[in-house]
Design an enzyme around this catalytic site. Structure first.
Site, PDB file in Angstrom:
ATOM      1  CE  LYS A  84      -4.002  -2.074   0.018  1.00 22.25           C
ATOM      2  NZ  LYS A  84      -3.715  -3.410  -0.477  1.00 22.25           N
TER       3      LYS A  84
HETATM    4  C1  LIG Z   1      -9.819  -2.632  -1.599  1.00 23.70           C
HETATM    5  C2  LIG Z   1      -9.221  -3.367  -0.451  1.00 23.70           C
HETATM    6  N1  LIG Z   1      -9.904  -3.446   0.700  1.00 23.70           N
HETATM    7  C3  LIG Z   1      -9.399  -4.079   1.774  1.00 23.70           C
HETATM    8  C4  LIG Z   1      -8.176  -4.686   1.726  1.00 23.70           C
HETATM    9  C5  LIG Z   1      -7.668  -5.417   2.928  1.00 23.70           C
HETATM   10  O1  LIG Z   1      -6.554  -4.778   3.483  1.00 23.70           O
HETATM   11  P1  LIG Z   1      -5.669  -5.498   4.589  1.00 23.70           P
HETATM   12  O2  LIG Z   1      -4.739  -6.420   3.900  1.00 23.70           O
HETATM   13  O3  LIG Z   1      -4.959  -4.351   5.280  1.00 23.70           O
HETATM   14  O4  LIG Z   1      -6.599  -6.188   5.510  1.00 23.70           O
HETATM   15  C6  LIG Z   1      -7.420  -4.632   0.563  1.00 23.70           C
HETATM   16  C7  LIG Z   1      -6.096  -5.281   0.511  1.00 23.70           C
HETATM   17  O5  LIG Z   1      -5.475  -5.500  -0.456  1.00 23.70           O
HETATM   18  C8  LIG Z   1      -7.954  -3.955  -0.553  1.00 23.70           C
HETATM   19  O6  LIG Z   1      -7.278  -3.877  -1.715  1.00 23.70           O
END
Ligand SMILES: Cc1ncc(COP(=O)(O)O)c(C=O)c1O
Length: 399
Positions: free
Chosen positions: A197
């Site tokens: 990210k």
């Molecule tokens: C659009 C979206 N929402 C939620 C997430 C979940 O994030 P995390 O890995 O921090 O839980 C991601 C992860 O890639 C994502 O791309």
């Protein structure tokens, strides 16, 4: 050997070593702060997390920021704290990562997908009203690839129908919509600090809200349901007993993660400026290739530049997307696929009864999208290698 022979056909690879997709730029400040944390003896949730939360709230212009273990946790907790549960429906997009829909399912509610706009890849606000039923309780838009959703329209529809809005801003830390920073607009906004990210703490997330009661509820639920005084255990103000007031989760962010976050956030504009340069180099180099490119918002909104996606024009190429991907990786360039739409996955088809044909725009994007390396960590030579690879691969598949 002809330099245009693809590595997949025995030609020479563009790069000697493999370029990992999404490797974050981690500076000496992050390393020193993590070491400081390790030496301090306070490695769990504590003062560095409090500092990171304050910095993040100030950055997005929200009253409260609550650090959590991931964006998935942030979405799950936000939905629960806003009263979403069994029997409810939540309108969301199929063009997202599984975490968005799974967080809804884990509250007992049902995700209801609405197709996306092909240009922004975001939930098409014009389709929301037709998906609203008496069971609808919330809308969960995703700012895809960093393109802010039309929150003005979405929140107007939500207000008209008494729905809450929870934004998935995993891709959109730097986004601004209509002069308002993403994270300061709706009831709750969830951010991700996963390795790939724009701000990376390896794993981690944040919820922002302007509602103090919701913030308190989130803090309690993020830490086993221990009464809000439990957070005071992390200060030096003396021993306090805590009381468990609900069955909460273990979703807290640690000081080791926050040690990285503090310095990643301090450099967020520099990293964004570097990605803007890379975006412009890619756009210029790919302008004449048989691929469609993403467009930035034309309404004055700020795109967070999280993904650089290309969409090969398959009708002009003698290969499928997956064959193109294989050819790119064989040149030693790592890529990502963001994403195969959720309406293409067997679980959601079987569980929710959705069919791929009901989401034609999501399917179109899902069948073509390829994300190229786009981290601020990339050197100019890395960027040149990605460009050479995309030119080599697409030209060789051109009819
Ligand atoms: C659009 C979206 N929402 C939620 C997430 C979940 O994030 P995390 O890995 O921090 O839980 C991601 C992860 O890639 C994502 O791309």
């Amino acid at each position: 050997m002809n330099p245009s022979t693809l590595a997949i056909n025995g030609g020479t690879k563009v790069r000697d070593d493999f370029l990992v997709y999404g490797a974050p730029l981690i500076g000496e400040d992050e390393i020193a702060e993590v070491v400081d944390c390790l030496r301090s003896g306070w490695v769990g949730t504590g003062p560095k997390t409090q500092r990171f939360q304050s910095m993040f709230a100030e950055y997005v212009g929200a009253e409260h920021a609550i650090g959590v273990s991931s964006c998935t946790a942030a979405l799950h907790l936000s939905l629960l704290a806003l009263g979403i549960g069994a029997g409810d429906e939540v309108i969301t997009t199929p063009m997202t990562f599984a975490a968005t829909a799974n967080a809804i399912i884990h509250t007992g509610a049902t995700p209801v997908f609405v197709d996306v706009d092909k240009t922004s890849q975001n939930l098409d606000s014009a389709l929301i009203e037709s998906a609203i039923t008496p069971k609808t309780k919330a809308v969960l838009p995703v700012h895809f690839a960093g393109h802010p959703c039309d929150m003005t329209s979405i929140n107007a529809i939500a207000a008209q129908h008494g729905l809450v809005t929870i934004e998935d801003a995993a891709h959109c830390i730097e986004g601004v919509h209509d002069g308002q920073h993403v994270g300061s607009i709706s009831e709750a906004t969830a951010f991700s600090f996963y390795v790939t990210k724009n701000l990376a703490t390896v794993e981690g997330g944040m919820i922002t809200t302007n509602n103090g009661d919701i913030a308190d509820e989130l803090r309690v639920r993020a830490l086993h349901g221990m009464s809000k005084d439990a957070w005071a255990r992390y200060s030096q103000s003396g021993f306090k007993h805590y009381d468990v007031v609900s069955a909460g989760f273990k979703y807290n962010l640690t000081d080791i993660q926050s040690a990285m976050g503090i310095h990643q956030l301090a450099r967020i504009d520099d990293m964004s400026a570097r990605r803007k340069q890379i975006w412009e180099r890619y756009h210029e180099a790919f302008a004449d290739l048989p691929i469609d490119l993403l467009a930035l918002p034309t309404n004055g909104d700020t795109h967070a530049l999280h993904l650089y996606q290309i969409f090969p024009r398959l009708e002009e190429l003698s290969a499928t997307r997956d064959e193109i991907v294989e050819a790119i990786q064989a040149e030693n360039v790592g890529i990502g696929i963001h994403y195969r739409a959720l309406s293409e996955h067997s679980f959601y088809q079987e569980e929710l009864g959705v069919s791929s044909a009901d989401y034609p725009n999501a399917k179109w994007l899902s069948d073509r999208t390829i994300s190229l390396p786009f981290s601020a960590r990339l050197s100019d030579d890395d960027v040149a290698d990605v460009i050479s690879t995309i030119v080599k691969v697409t030209r060789s598949f051109q009819a």
